[in-house]
Design a protein around this motif. Structure first.
Motif, mmCIF file in Angstrom:
data_model
loop_
_atom_site.group_PDB
_atom_site.id
_atom_site.type_symbol
_atom_site.label_atom_id
_atom_site.label_comp_id
_atom_site.label_asym_id
_atom_site.label_seq_id
_atom_site.Cartn_x
_atom_site.Cartn_y
_atom_site.Cartn_z
ATOM 1 N N THR A 48 23.080 3.135 3.233
ATOM 2 C CA THR A 48 22.215 4.287 2.997
ATOM 3 C C THR A 48 20.788 3.813 2.812
ATOM 4 O O THR A 48 20.516 2.968 1.953
ATOM 5 C CB THR A 48 22.645 5.069 1.750
ATOM 6 N N ILE A 49 19.887 4.369 3.603
ATOM 7 C CA ILE A 49 18.468 4.048 3.469
ATOM 8 C C ILE A 49 17.783 5.144 2.674
ATOM 9 O O ILE A 49 18.104 6.327 2.816
ATOM 10 C CB ILE A 49 17.794 3.866 4.844
ATOM 11 N N SER A 50 16.861 4.747 1.820
ATOM 12 C CA SER A 50 16.096 5.720 1.057
ATOM 13 C C SER A 50 14.686 5.175 0.862
ATOM 14 O O SER A 50 14.450 3.984 1.010
ATOM 15 C CB SER A 50 16.756 6.005 -0.293
ATOM 16 N N ARG A 51 13.774 6.051 0.560
ATOM 17 C CA ARG A 51 12.409 5.620 0.301
ATOM 18 C C ARG A 51 11.881 6.333 -0.918
ATOM 19 O O ARG A 51 12.107 7.531 -1.091
ATOM 20 C CB ARG A 51 11.517 5.806 1.530
ATOM 21 N N GLY B 34 0.814 -1.201 0.000
ATOM 22 C CA GLY B 34 0.000 0.000 0.000
ATOM 23 C C GLY B 34 0.850 1.253 0.000
ATOM 24 O O GLY B 34 2.054 1.206 -0.187
ATOM 25 N N ASN B 35 0.200 2.351 0.244
ATOM 26 C CA ASN B 35 0.837 3.662 0.192
ATOM 27 C C ASN B 35 1.729 3.878 1.416
ATOM 28 O O ASN B 35 1.236 3.903 2.536
ATOM 29 C CB ASN B 35 -0.255 4.740 0.124
ATOM 30 N N ILE B 36 3.026 4.059 1.204
ATOM 31 C CA ILE B 36 3.924 4.293 2.335
ATOM 32 C C ILE B 36 4.070 5.772 2.654
ATOM 33 O O ILE B 36 4.700 6.131 3.637
ATOM 34 C CB ILE B 36 5.321 3.678 2.107
ATOM 35 N N ASP B 37 3.475 6.609 1.838
ATOM 36 C CA ASP B 37 3.585 8.042 2.076
ATOM 37 C C ASP B 37 2.963 8.431 3.413
ATOM 38 O O ASP B 37 3.340 9.423 4.020
ATOM 39 C CB ASP B 37 2.912 8.813 0.941
ATOM 40 N N VAL B 38 2.011 7.621 3.869
ATOM 41 C CA VAL B 38 1.343 7.936 5.133
ATOM 42 C C VAL B 38 2.043 7.306 6.334
ATOM 43 O O VAL B 38 1.644 7.525 7.478
ATOM 44 C CB VAL B 38 -0.123 7.472 5.102
ATOM 45 N N ILE B 39 3.073 6.518 6.068
ATOM 46 C CA ILE B 39 3.798 5.849 7.153
ATOM 47 C C ILE B 39 4.906 6.764 7.648
ATOM 48 O O ILE B 39 5.757 7.199 6.873
ATOM 49 C CB ILE B 39 4.385 4.505 6.680
ATOM 50 N N ASN B 40 4.902 7.027 8.934
ATOM 51 C CA ASN B 40 5.837 7.986 9.510
ATOM 52 C C ASN B 40 7.286 7.521 9.415
ATOM 53 O O ASN B 40 8.161 8.247 8.956
ATOM 54 C CB ASN B 40 5.468 8.257 10.959
ATOM 55 N N VAL B 41 7.528 6.286 9.843
ATOM 56 C CA VAL B 41 8.904 5.798 9.886
ATOM 57 C C VAL B 41 8.980 4.410 9.252
ATOM 58 O O VAL B 41 8.211 3.516 9.619
ATOM 59 C CB VAL B 41 9.444 5.718 11.330
ATOM 60 N N MET B 42 9.909 4.247 8.331
ATOM 61 C CA MET B 42 10.212 2.940 7.745
ATOM 62 C C MET B 42 11.653 2.595 8.073
ATOM 63 O O MET B 42 12.502 3.488 8.179
ATOM 64 C CB MET B 42 10.037 2.976 6.229
ATOM 65 N N ASN C 4 6.282 3.091 -3.580
ATOM 66 C CA ASN C 4 5.972 2.395 -2.327
ATOM 67 C C ASN C 4 7.064 1.402 -1.957
ATOM 68 O O ASN C 4 6.798 0.252 -1.578
ATOM 69 C CB ASN C 4 4.621 1.679 -2.427
ATOM 70 N N THR C 5 8.290 1.864 -2.056
ATOM 71 C CA THR C 5 9.444 1.002 -1.825
ATOM 72 C C THR C 5 10.488 1.724 -0.984
ATOM 73 O O THR C 5 10.725 2.918 -1.159
ATOM 74 C CB THR C 5 10.074 0.565 -3.158
ATOM 75 N N VAL C 6 11.088 0.964 -0.079
ATOM 76 C CA VAL C 6 12.200 1.454 0.727
ATOM 77 C C VAL C 6 13.435 0.645 0.346
ATOM 78 O O VAL C 6 13.343 -0.573 0.166
ATOM 79 C CB VAL C 6 11.902 1.310 2.228
ATOM 80 N N TYR C 7 14.558 1.313 0.248
ATOM 81 C CA TYR C 7 15.798 0.658 -0.166
ATOM 82 C C TYR C 7 16.847 0.733 0.935
ATOM 83 O O TYR C 7 16.832 1.639 1.770
ATOM 84 C CB TYR C 7 16.364 1.324 -1.416
ATOM 85 N N LEU C 8 17.762 -0.211 0.891
ATOM 86 C CA LEU C 8 18.939 -0.156 1.749
ATOM 87 C C LEU C 8 20.144 -0.466 0.872
ATOM 88 O O LEU C 8 20.335 -1.614 0.458
ATOM 89 C CB LEU C 8 18.850 -1.155 2.905
ATOM 90 N N GLN C 9 20.913 0.563 0.558
ATOM 91 C CA GLN C 9 22.139 0.383 -0.202
ATOM 92 C C GLN C 9 23.254 0.046 0.774
ATOM 93 O O GLN C 9 23.535 0.817 1.690
ATOM 94 C CB GLN C 9 22.485 1.653 -0.983
ATOM 95 N N MET C 10 23.874 -1.094 0.561
ATOM 96 C CA MET C 10 24.912 -1.562 1.472
ATOM 97 C C MET C 10 26.235 -1.662 0.713
ATOM 98 O O MET C 10 26.342 -2.452 -0.234
ATOM 99 C CB MET C 10 24.529 -2.925 2.058
ATOM 100 N N HIS D 131 14.134 5.658 8.304
ATOM 101 C CA HIS D 131 13.909 6.834 7.449
ATOM 102 C C HIS D 131 12.527 7.378 7.795
ATOM 103 O O HIS D 131 11.530 6.673 7.664
ATOM 104 C CB HIS D 131 13.977 6.404 5.985
ATOM 105 N N THR D 132 12.463 8.616 8.225
ATOM 106 C CA THR D 132 11.173 9.197 8.562
ATOM 107 C C THR D 132 10.512 9.810 7.329
ATOM 108 O O THR D 132 11.156 10.046 6.301
ATOM 109 C CB THR D 132 11.300 10.283 9.632
ATOM 110 N N ARG D 133 9.259 10.090 7.461
ATOM 111 C CA ARG D 133 8.511 10.678 6.345
ATOM 112 C C ARG D 133 9.047 12.061 5.991
ATOM 113 O O ARG D 133 8.928 12.513 4.852
ATOM 114 C CB ARG D 133 7.032 10.758 6.713
ATOM 115 N N THR D 134 9.650 12.740 6.962
ATOM 116 C CA THR D 134 10.191 14.078 6.713
ATOM 117 C C THR D 134 11.614 14.050 6.163
ATOM 118 O O THR D 134 12.190 15.101 5.910
ATOM 119 C CB THR D 134 10.177 14.911 8.005
ATOM 120 N N GLY D 135 12.174 12.851 6.032
ATOM 121 C CA GLY D 135 13.486 12.733 5.417
ATOM 122 C C GLY D 135 14.644 12.510 6.362
ATOM 123 O O GLY D 135 15.794 12.351 5.929
#
Length: 121
Positions: free
Chosen positions: A67-70, A25-33, A75-81, A50-54
């Motif tokens: 590095t974590i990014s969203r 679903g929509n992760i834009d409404v999720i505060n912290v991933m 609707n995807t969160v990444y972890l670059q290792m 990663h918080t919704r505010t960056g």
């Protein structure tokens, strides 16, 4: 929202991997991933969030390497290792998080299946 982690594999020390966490679903409404990991015989630990505010936060041992990014559009969160070490070997999980009154992050809900990362020469 259901989360599915992928992208794990086997790499040599010094190598790189990018993990993905696809949400149903929509992760834009999720505060912290964030990402957690659990190595054999060890407790699960938070790796990055990663918080919704960056804002981002990292476990000390991965700072400067991970590095974590969203991408809310995907609707995807990444972890670059990068610069992976044998001690990074673990199953990695993504999840939603929140902060308690003292500002400490804690996971919400379940962790799902996870994706295995093995760093070995």
């Amino acid at each position: 929202v259901q989360l599915q982690a992928s992208g794990g594999g086997s790499v040599r020390p010094g190598g790189s991997l990018r993990l993905s966490c696809a949400a149903s679903g929509n992760i834009d409404v999720i505060n912290v991933m964030g990402w957690y990991r659990q190595a054999p015989g060890r407790e699960r630990e938070m790796v990055a969030l990663h918080t919704r505010t960056g804002s981002t936060n990292y476990e000390d041992s991965v700072k400067g390497r991970f590095t974590i990014s969203r991408d809310n559009a995907k609707n995807t969160v990444y972890l670059q290792m990068n610069s992976l070490k044998p001690e990074d070997t673990a199953t990695y999980y993504c999840t939603e998080l929140d902060f308690d009154g003292s500002g400490t992050a804690f996971p919400l809900g379940s962790f799902g299946q996870g994706t295995l990362v093995t760093v070995s020469s």
